[in-house]
Scaffold this motif. Structure first.
Motif, PDB file in Angstrom:
ATOM      1  N   ARG B 254       0.826  -1.204   0.000  1.00  0.00           N
ATOM      2  CA  ARG B 254       0.000   0.000   0.000  1.00  0.00           C
ATOM      3  C   ARG B 254       0.866   1.263   0.000  1.00  0.00           C
ATOM      4  O   ARG B 254       0.570   2.240  -0.689  1.00  0.00           O
ATOM      5  CB  ARG B 254      -0.888   0.024   1.248  1.00  0.00           C
ATOM      6  CG  ARG B 254      -2.030  -0.951   1.142  1.00  0.00           C
ATOM      7  CD  ARG B 254      -2.668  -1.187   2.495  1.00  0.00           C
ATOM      8  NE  ARG B 254      -3.742  -2.151   2.362  1.00  0.00           N
ATOM      9  CZ  ARG B 254      -5.028  -1.814   2.239  1.00  0.00           C
ATOM     10  NH1 ARG B 254      -5.388  -0.546   2.271  1.00  0.00           N
ATOM     11  NH2 ARG B 254      -5.950  -2.739   2.097  1.00  0.00           N
ATOM     12  N   PHE B 255       1.929   1.231   0.811  1.00  0.00           N
ATOM     13  CA  PHE B 255       2.848   2.379   0.880  1.00  0.00           C
ATOM     14  C   PHE B 255       3.431   2.676  -0.506  1.00  0.00           C
ATOM     15  O   PHE B 255       3.467   3.818  -0.958  1.00  0.00           O
ATOM     16  CB  PHE B 255       3.958   2.057   1.882  1.00  0.00           C
ATOM     17  CG  PHE B 255       5.057   3.084   1.936  1.00  0.00           C
ATOM     18  CD1 PHE B 255       4.947   4.213   2.734  1.00  0.00           C
ATOM     19  CD2 PHE B 255       6.216   2.918   1.182  1.00  0.00           C
ATOM     20  CE1 PHE B 255       5.960   5.159   2.773  1.00  0.00           C
ATOM     21  CE2 PHE B 255       7.237   3.859   1.223  1.00  0.00           C
ATOM     22  CZ  PHE B 255       7.107   4.980   2.020  1.00  0.00           C
ATOM     23  N   THR B 256       3.899   1.638  -1.183  1.00  0.00           N
ATOM     24  CA  THR B 256       4.526   1.812  -2.494  1.00  0.00           C
ATOM     25  C   THR B 256       3.530   2.333  -3.529  1.00  0.00           C
ATOM     26  O   THR B 256       3.853   3.181  -4.367  1.00  0.00           O
ATOM     27  CB  THR B 256       5.113   0.473  -2.976  1.00  0.00           C
ATOM     28  OG1 THR B 256       5.943  -0.052  -1.947  1.00  0.00           O
ATOM     29  CG2 THR B 256       5.945   0.656  -4.219  1.00  0.00           C
ATOM     30  N   ASP B 258       0.901   4.202  -2.911  1.00  0.00           N
ATOM     31  CA  ASP B 258       0.677   5.616  -2.620  1.00  0.00           C
ATOM     32  C   ASP B 258       1.879   6.460  -3.049  1.00  0.00           C
ATOM     33  O   ASP B 258       1.729   7.575  -3.556  1.00  0.00           O
ATOM     34  CB  ASP B 258       0.431   5.811  -1.113  1.00  0.00           C
ATOM     35  CG  ASP B 258      -0.888   5.179  -0.658  1.00  0.00           C
ATOM     36  OD1 ASP B 258      -1.710   4.835  -1.533  1.00  0.00           O
ATOM     37  OD2 ASP B 258      -1.081   5.025   0.564  1.00  0.00           O
ATOM     38  N   LEU B 259       3.078   5.914  -2.856  1.00  0.00           N
ATOM     39  CA  LEU B 259       4.292   6.659  -3.208  1.00  0.00           C
ATOM     40  C   LEU B 259       4.390   6.837  -4.727  1.00  0.00           C
ATOM     41  O   LEU B 259       4.838   7.872  -5.219  1.00  0.00           O
ATOM     42  CB  LEU B 259       5.528   5.921  -2.672  1.00  0.00           C
ATOM     43  CG  LEU B 259       6.850   6.685  -2.691  1.00  0.00           C
ATOM     44  CD1 LEU B 259       6.761   7.973  -1.874  1.00  0.00           C
ATOM     45  CD2 LEU B 259       7.990   5.813  -2.144  1.00  0.00           C
ATOM     46  N   LEU B 262       2.316   9.714  -5.678  1.00  0.00           N
ATOM     47  CA  LEU B 262       2.994  10.982  -5.357  1.00  0.00           C
ATOM     48  C   LEU B 262       4.082  11.283  -6.384  1.00  0.00           C
ATOM     49  O   LEU B 262       4.277  12.432  -6.795  1.00  0.00           O
ATOM     50  CB  LEU B 262       3.656  10.902  -3.980  1.00  0.00           C
ATOM     51  CG  LEU B 262       2.819  11.234  -2.758  1.00  0.00           C
ATOM     52  CD1 LEU B 262       3.709  11.300  -1.520  1.00  0.00           C
ATOM     53  CD2 LEU B 262       2.105  12.570  -2.948  1.00  0.00           C
ATOM     54  N   GLN B 263       4.811  10.250  -6.768  1.00  0.00           N
ATOM     55  CA  GLN B 263       5.874  10.388  -7.765  1.00  0.00           C
ATOM     56  C   GLN B 263       5.292  10.940  -9.071  1.00  0.00           C
ATOM     57  O   GLN B 263       5.837  11.857  -9.690  1.00  0.00           O
ATOM     58  CB  GLN B 263       6.490   9.001  -8.002  1.00  0.00           C
ATOM     59  CG  GLN B 263       7.614   8.989  -9.009  1.00  0.00           C
ATOM     60  CD  GLN B 263       8.297   7.623  -9.049  1.00  0.00           C
ATOM     61  OE1 GLN B 263       8.200   6.828  -8.107  1.00  0.00           O
ATOM     62  NE2 GLN B 263       8.998   7.358 -10.135  1.00  0.00           N
ATOM     63  N   ALA B 265       2.524  12.657  -9.339  1.00  0.00           N
ATOM     64  CA  ALA B 265       2.089  14.043  -9.117  1.00  0.00           C
ATOM     65  C   ALA B 265       3.272  15.003  -9.238  1.00  0.00           C
ATOM     66  O   ALA B 265       3.145  16.093  -9.810  1.00  0.00           O
ATOM     67  CB  ALA B 265       1.436  14.171  -7.734  1.00  0.00           C
TER      68      ALA B 265
END
Ligand code: NAP
Ligand code: NAP
Lengths: 305, 305
Positions: B254-256, B258-259, B262-263, B265
Motif C-alpha cells: 500500500r505504501f509503495t 501511494d508513493l 505521489l511520484q 504528481a
C-alpha cells in the motif's frame, strides 16, 4: 559611527524563517532597522504585535526602498513574483538573498528580473521545525546549523563575504556551493525524508483493517517519529517538490529500487540481507550526533518527560 | 503476609526490555525475587554488575524453576528454542509471557511446546528506544504506554487479569486483542516505519553524487529524524520482518502504491494532489500529542540544547 553590519534589512515574508531571522538579527545587533512586508494584512499585524521589526509595509515596493539587505522568506513558488515586484525599487549595491529550500529554481525565477546593480546571492539555512507562521520563530534556530550560499558565477566576493558574516553571527557555519549540487544534497537530506513521511502518514490514515484511533494509540512503536516531518507546512512543501522535481525523482527512484530489494528479502526470508543493511545504518546516526547535528538522547529524550 | 504480585519472576533475555522490566518491577515492589537467564556469560555478568536481579542463571532450566511469572525478552526468532528448553521445568500455574514485537508467530513458535498446566499469555509493550543491551534499560520506559496482550482462546481470565495488573502497575494501559490483528496494527505503526527508515538511510549512504559527509553535515533538514529508527538493533528487526512477513508486505504494498501516485504528481507538476495530502497529514501528529504518545515540543525540543 555604527557597528551595524547592515543599515536596513527588509524581510519579505514573516513566517518561521522570517521571524527567526528578525529575532536573531536584533539580538545580535546586526542591523539598524528591520522593515517587514508580507502578503496578508493579518500576518503583518501579528508581526507588529510581536514587535518583530521597526517598520511594517503593506506595499512591497515601499519595504525595499533604501534597504542594503533584502531577504525573501516566502515559499519558493512565490519568488518570481516577488523579484518582479521589488526589482524597480532596489537600492544600488543592495544584497538580495532568500532562504528557500531549493536553489536552482530560485536563480531561474529571480535572476532575470533583478538589476545588475544589486548583489544576488541565493541562500538556504539548513534549520527549521515543523511549525510555521510568525509566532513560531526563535532566535536560536540557526545556532550550530549550516547555511548554504549558492552565488551565481561572477558574484562580487566582498558581498558574499558580508552575507556569510551575517549568517556566522547568527550562529551558523557557512558553505558555498553550486545551486545544482545543493539541490541534489537537499533532495536526499531533506526533500525525500519529508516525502516519505507524508506518504506513510497518508497510507496509515487510509487503511480499513486498522482504524485511525489504533494508529494514534500505538504510534509509540515508531510511527510517531514520521509524523513530525509530515506536520510541516503544506504550501512550503508543495513548492519544494514542484521546484526540485528532477533531483527528487532521482533520489526517489533509488529509494524505491532499494525498497524493492528489501521487499524481496522479506518475501524470501533472506535474513542475511536484512541483517547486513540494519547493521550498516546504525553508525550513521552516531556520526550525525558526533557532528553536532542531532541530540545525544535516546528516543529523542522523550522518556524524560 | 506479603504484598508481592508474584513471588518469583524469571526474565529470559536481559536487554533493553528485560532490564527495564527488572528495574520497574523492583521499584514498584511487584515481585519478591527476580531470576535472570541470558544466552551469553558476558551479558549475564553485566546484569549482575548492574544488580538487575536477585539470582543469575547460566542454565535456563534452573532459572524457571518455581517461577510463577516467566517473561521471555529475547529477539522473536529465539522463542521456539526457549519454549522447548523451559517447557519441562515450568511450575504448575505459572504465567508464561513475552514482550516480542510480533504475536501470531510467538504463538506458533511457543504454544506447541508449553504444558497445559501453565498460562500462556503473549504480550507486547509498545514502548522502546533505539538502544539495546542491559545498560539501556530504565524503569520509566512503560509509563503512559500501551501494552497489548494476545491470549489464545480459552486462556484463564484470572491469569490474564493478573498479568494485566502487572503491566498496569508498571505504568501502562493494557489492551487485549487477537494476535493477527496485533500484527497488522504493528505492521503499520512500527514495522513499516522502521523498514522505511532503514531503507532511506541505506539509500543515502550509497549515493555517488552526494558524499556521506554531506549527508551527515546537512542532516538537520529532516534526514536525521529517520536515523533514530534506523539505529535500532539489527537482530531484533531482522526477526520482526521474518516473523511478520505477510502483514509487513501488505502494508509495504500500500505504501509503495501511494508513493507511486505521489511520484506521478511530482512528475506532472500536480500541486493540488501534493497540497491535499500534505494538509491531511498535519492533524495526525496533533492527535498523537493529544493522546499523550508524543512530546509537545517542536523539532522534538532539539533547539533547547
Ligand atoms: N520551515 C522550515 O523548516 C524551513 C527551513 C529552511 C528553509 N525554509 C524555507 O523558508 C521559506 C519560508 O518558510 P517558512 O517555514 O518561514 O514558511 P511560513 O512560516 O509558512 O511563512 C511563509 C511566509 O511567506 C508568506 N507567503 C506565503 N505565500 C506567499 C505568496 N504567494 N506571496 C507572498 N508571500 C507569501 C506568508 O505570508 P502570509 O502569512 O502573509 O500569507 C508568510 O509570511 C520557504 O521558502 C522554505 O522553503 C523553511
Ligand atoms: N527495543 C524495543 O524498542 C522493543 C520494544 C518492544 C518490544 N521489543 C521486543 O523485545 C524483545 C527484546 O528486545 P530488546 O530491545 O530488549 O533486545 P536487546 O536489548 O537486544 O536484548 C536481547 C536479549 O536477548 C538475548 N538473546 C539474543 N539472541 C538470543 C538467542 N538467540 N537466544 C537466547 N537469547 C538471546 C540477548 O542475550 P545475550 O546478550 O546474552 O546474547 C539479550 O539479553 C524483542 O523480541 C523485541 O521484539 C523491543
Amino acid at each position: 559611527m555604527s557597528d551595524f553590519l547592515f543599515k536596513r534589512m527588509t524581510l519579505i515574508g514573516i513566517g518561521l524563517l522570517g521571524s527567526s531571522i528578525a529575532l536573531a538579527a536584533r539580538q545580535k545587533g546586526l542591523v539598524e532597522h528591520i522593515a517587514i512586508h508580507t502578503r496578508s494584512q493579518a500576518t503583518l499585524a501579528r508581526a507588529e504585535e510581536l514587535s518583530l521589526g521597526d517598520s511594517y509595509h503593506k506595499d512591497v515596493a515601499d519595504s525595499v526602498k533604501d534597504a542594503d539587505l533584502v531577504i525573501v522568506c516566502t515559499p519558493v513558488g512565490a519568488c518570481e513574483a516577488v523579484a518582479k515586484a521589488i526589482a524597480p525599487y532596489l537600492a544600488e549595491g543592495a544584497i538580495v538573498t532568500d532562504v528557500g529550500s531549493v536553489k536552482a529554481s530560485i536563480i531561474r525565477q529571480m535572476q532575470p528580473y533583478l538589476p545588475k546593480t544589486v548583489h544576488f546571492i541565493p541562500g538556504h539555512p539548513i534549520a527549521g521545525t515543523e511549525q510555521s507562521g510568525p509566532d513560531s520563530g526563535f532566535a536560536e534556530l540557526f545556532i550550530n546549523r549550516w547555511c548554504i550560499l549558492t552565488p551565481p558565477e561572477g558574484t562580487d566576493a566582498a558581498a558574499v563575504d558580508k552575507l556569510a558574516q551575517f549568517w556566522t553571527v547568527l550562529g551558523s557555519n557557512v558553505e558555498t556551493m553550486d545551486a545544482n549540487h545543493h539541490d541534489h544534497v537537499l533532495a536526499i537530506t531533506s526533500h525525500l525524508p519529508h516525502l516519505i513521511a507524508y506518504n506513510i502518514v497518508g497510507t496509515a490514515s487510509d487503511l480499513e483493517m486498522v482504524t485511525n484511533s489504533e494508529v494514534i494509540k500505538y504510534s509509540a512503536g515508531g510511527f510517531r517519529d514520521s509524523t513530525r516531518l509530515a506536520a510541516s507546512d503544506p504550501t512550503m512543501w508543495r513548492d519544494v517538490f514542484l521546484h526540485n522535481k528532477e533531483a527528487t525523482l532521482e533520489m526517489l527512484g533509488r529509494f524505491t529500487e532499494d525498497l524493492t530489494a528489501l521487499q524481496r528479502a522479506i518475501r524470501w526470508g533472506d535474513g542475511d540481507t536484512l541483517y547486513e543493511l540494519f547493521s550498516r545504518t546504525r553508525s550513521i546516526r552516531r556520526s550525525i550526533i558526533d557532528a553536532g547535528q542531532e541530540v545525544d538522547a535516546s528516543d529523542f529524550g522523550r522518556h524524560i518527560v
